[in-house]
Structures are given as structure tokens and as C-alpha cells.
Design a protein around this motif. Structure first.
Motif, PDB file in Angstrom:
ATOM      1  N   ASN A 103       0.791  -1.253  -0.038  1.00  0.00           N
ATOM      2  CA  ASN A 103       0.002   0.046   0.016  1.00  0.00           C
ATOM      3  C   ASN A 103       1.083   1.241  -0.050  1.00  0.00           C
ATOM      4  N   LEU A 104       0.382   2.176  -0.763  1.00  0.00           N
ATOM      5  CA  LEU A 104       1.055   3.466  -0.808  1.00  0.00           C
ATOM      6  C   LEU A 104       0.324   4.596   0.265  1.00  0.00           C
ATOM      7  N   HIS A 105       0.910   5.083   1.166  1.00  0.00           N
ATOM      8  CA  HIS A 105       0.502   6.017   2.004  1.00  0.00           C
ATOM      9  C   HIS A 105       1.229   7.479   2.125  1.00  0.00           C
ATOM     10  N   PRO A 106       0.664   8.497   1.985  1.00  0.00           N
ATOM     11  CA  PRO A 106       1.489   9.666   2.207  1.00  0.00           C
ATOM     12  C   PRO A 106       1.757  10.509   3.526  1.00  0.00           C
ATOM     13  N   SER A 107       2.498   9.568   4.265  1.00  0.00           N
ATOM     14  CA  SER A 107       3.101  10.036   5.424  1.00  0.00           C
ATOM     15  C   SER A 107       4.353   9.064   5.972  1.00  0.00           C
ATOM     16  N   VAL A 108       5.098   9.445   6.815  1.00  0.00           N
ATOM     17  CA  VAL A 108       6.235   8.647   7.378  1.00  0.00           C
ATOM     18  C   VAL A 108       5.592   7.646   8.456  1.00  0.00           C
ATOM     19  N   LEU A 132       5.673   3.132   1.270  1.00  0.00           N
ATOM     20  CA  LEU A 132       5.336   1.929   0.785  1.00  0.00           C
ATOM     21  C   LEU A 132       5.235   0.815   1.823  1.00  0.00           C
ATOM     22  N   HIS A 133       4.346   0.228   2.174  1.00  0.00           N
ATOM     23  CA  HIS A 133       4.356  -0.826   3.241  1.00  0.00           C
ATOM     24  C   HIS A 133       3.437  -2.297   2.801  1.00  0.00           C
ATOM     25  N   ARG A 134       3.920  -3.054   3.250  1.00  0.00           N
ATOM     26  CA  ARG A 134       2.951  -4.383   3.210  1.00  0.00           C
ATOM     27  C   ARG A 134       1.777  -4.248   3.759  1.00  0.00           C
ATOM     28  N   THR A 135       0.669  -4.449   3.300  1.00  0.00           N
ATOM     29  CA  THR A 135      -0.433  -4.602   3.712  1.00  0.00           C
ATOM     30  C   THR A 135      -1.029  -5.519   4.601  1.00  0.00           C
ATOM     31  N   GLU A 136      -1.762  -5.309   5.793  1.00  0.00           N
ATOM     32  CA  GLU A 136      -2.123  -6.084   6.856  1.00  0.00           C
ATOM     33  C   GLU A 136      -3.478  -5.932   7.121  1.00  0.00           C
ATOM     34  N   ALA A 137      -4.074  -6.606   8.180  1.00  0.00           N
ATOM     35  CA  ALA A 137      -5.501  -6.493   8.189  1.00  0.00           C
ATOM     36  C   ALA A 137      -6.118  -5.299   8.888  1.00  0.00           C
ATOM     37  N   GLU A 138      -5.171  -4.319   9.319  1.00  0.00           N
ATOM     38  CA  GLU A 138      -5.392  -3.136   9.738  1.00  0.00           C
ATOM     39  C   GLU A 138      -4.984  -2.071   9.189  1.00  0.00           C
ATOM     40  N   PHE A 139      -5.580  -1.012   8.867  1.00  0.00           N
ATOM     41  CA  PHE A 139      -5.182   0.216   8.175  1.00  0.00           C
ATOM     42  C   PHE A 139      -3.519   0.675   8.477  1.00  0.00           C
TER      43      PHE A 139
END
Length: 281
Positions: A103-108, A132-139
Motif C-alpha cells: 500500500n502507498l501512504h502519504p506520510s512517514v 510503501l508498506h506491506r498490507t495487513e489486516a488493519e489500516f
């Protein structure tokens, strides 16, 4: 590689599509929820599917387990990439792709988890970032594959923040996806450093000129990243503002909110500690 994207916001898709085209990857499916399918985004928002290339294969569904998962499995993707996707992605999908889901997310991360990471700027952050992080069960909780962080733009406006995000999100996708294809599990996030970033309340969108000028500039930029949401109390009434510019700071004898100059596109007014220019267009 065969890529499935999950998006509800056109710039998120175009970032992934540009990366895929550059590297010769094939986007085999775009998954998007119906308009109004989640409270994390504007329920009245127009679905971005009408702006996608006519050659794109698109699945519009809110039924991720029973509809999306079988469709994705049949396509045998190598990677699932989400960006601005307002739904939790279930395990039935996460277990499908060869190299997992990211998942792409706009924060550190772990700072700024949630649907409104620009809240960090609103509340006083001096930088913007992307992960960019691995996607898990929670946001926004998965292991980190790549991150970037930069100082706030010198000319601090909503569009300037958005442009910085676009550049950094492409950089972390480039670096992080390569690591995912190598089987890198990523670096776990430290929960002790986590913070949440909920949507702005109506009260937070109304700025008062009793605040310092630099604070008004920062908050206005944060509120106006995607569309003008800033309201300012001028002469006792709420006005819609696209941008606030700091003119000067320092001691003043007049009261905050006093109008110094009227313009066709706004006002020059007193703030708590100086003078700011309010732009309505």
C-alpha cells in the motif's frame, strides 16, 4: 509482472500505471468501490472509474471477499498495490499475489495512519513524507518497504504539498516494489511511534485570525491539498479561502481580523502577530 491495483482516487492509479508502464508490468485489473461505499472519503464523490483508460479492466464492487477475491485469484497476479483505497483489504485477497500486497501512504508511517495524513501538517509538522508498506489486516500497519521525507515546500500551499507527495510516492513505489519482488519482508513499524490522522471536522476547517500568520498559512495549505476547504472569519462572516500568504510578522496595534486592504480576490488583514493576505481565487 502481473499487477492488480485497488484505488478510489485517480492520481493514486496514474502513479501506479506510470510505474507499471515504465517497467513493462501489466495491470490486469483495477478494483474500486462504488461511490459512497465508505465513510473514509466523501460519500458524494464521483467515481474515478469514468476517468480511467477505456482499455482498463475494472471491477466496481464493495464485496471484496465474495466478488473481488475470486476475480483477483483467477488472474494470478504477482503483486496487489493499493493507493487511496478506502476499505480494509481482507485476508482472502492478501494471500493471493505471489509477492504479496503493498500500500502507498502519504506520510512517514507509523505517524499519520488513517485517511487524512495531511493532518500532521495542520497540527504543526515541518515535513511531509511517503511510505510503501506491506498490507495487513488493519489500516497502515504493515512492515515498511520504502520511505521518503522532505521539508515542507518553501512556498507552502495545498498544491505544493500535493506535488511533493506525488514525487515521493513514485519514489517509494519504485524502491519498495523492487524489494517486494525480491521477497523482502520489510521493517516492522514501531507501534509506540504511531499516530492517527482522522478527517478534519467542520470546526477545524474554520480558521480564526486570532492565530499567528505562519499557523494560518500552514493550516490553510493542509486544508486545501485536494480542494479548497478553508473557511476564515473575516468581518464576522465565514469566507472560503484558497490560499493564505504571510506578508509580515511582528507586533501590531490593531485587532486580529481588521481588514487593511480590499482586493478583487480577497483581503489583506491583521492576524494575531502581523499581516496576511487571504486569496479567494
Amino acid at each position: 509482472m502481473r499487477i492488480v491495483t485497488m484505488n478510489a482516487f485517480l492520481p493514486g492509479y496514474t502513479n501506479i500505471a506510470g510505474w507499471a508502464e515504465e517497467h513493462g508490468h501489466e495491470i490486469v485489473l483495477v478494483v474500486t468501490p462504488p461511490a459512497g461505499a465508505s465513510d473514509r472519503y466523501d460519500p458524494a464523490a464521483k467515481p474515478f472509474v469514468v476517468e480511467l483508460p477505456r482499455t482498463a479492466d475494472v471491477l466496481v464492487t464493495g464485496k471484496l471477499r465474495t466478488v473481488a477475491a475470486p476475480a483477483i485469484a483467477a488472474l494470478e497476479p504477482d503483486l496487489v498495490i493499493s493507493a487511496a483505497f478506502p476499505r480494509l483489504i481482507p485476508a482472502e485477497i492478501l494471500k493471493i499475489p505471489t509477492y504479496g500486497a503493498v500500500n502507498l501512504h502519504p506520510s512517514v508511517l507509523p505517524a499519520g495512519r488513517g485517511p487524512n495524513p495531511v493532518r500532521l501538517v495542520y497540527e504543526g509538522a515541518t515535513t511531509v513524507g511517503a511510505t510503501l508498506h506491506r498490507t495487513e489486516a488493519e489500516f497502515d500497519t504493515g512492515a515498511i518497504l520504502s520511505q521518503r521525507e522532505r521539508p515542507l515546500p518553501e512556498e507552502l500551499t495545498g498544491p505544493a504539498i500535493f506535488q511533493a507527495w506525488r514525487e515521493m510516492l513514485r519514489e517509494v513505489l519504485e524502491e519498495g516494489a523492487a524489494r517486494a519482488f525480491e521477497g523482502d519482508p520489510g521493517t516492522p513499524q514501531d507501534p509506540a511511534l504511531a499516530s492517527d490522522a482522522p478527517m478534519f471536522t467542520p470546526e477545524e476547517q474554520v480558521l480564526r485570525l486570532t492565530e499567528p500568520g505562519a499557523v494560518l498559512v500552514r493550516k490553510s495549505a493542509a486544508l486545501n491539498v485536494l480542494e479548497p476547504k478553508t473557511r476564515v472569519l473575516v468581518a464576522g462572516t465565514k469566507q472560503s479561502i484558497r490560499r493564505i500568504e504571510l506578508i509580515s510578522a511582528g507586533e501590531q496595534s490593531s485587532q486580529p481580523g481588521e481588514i487593511i486592504t480590499y482586493h478583487t480576490d480577497g483581503w489583506t488583514v491583521r492576524s494575531a502577530d502581523g499581516v496576511v493576505r487571504l486569496y479567494t481565487s
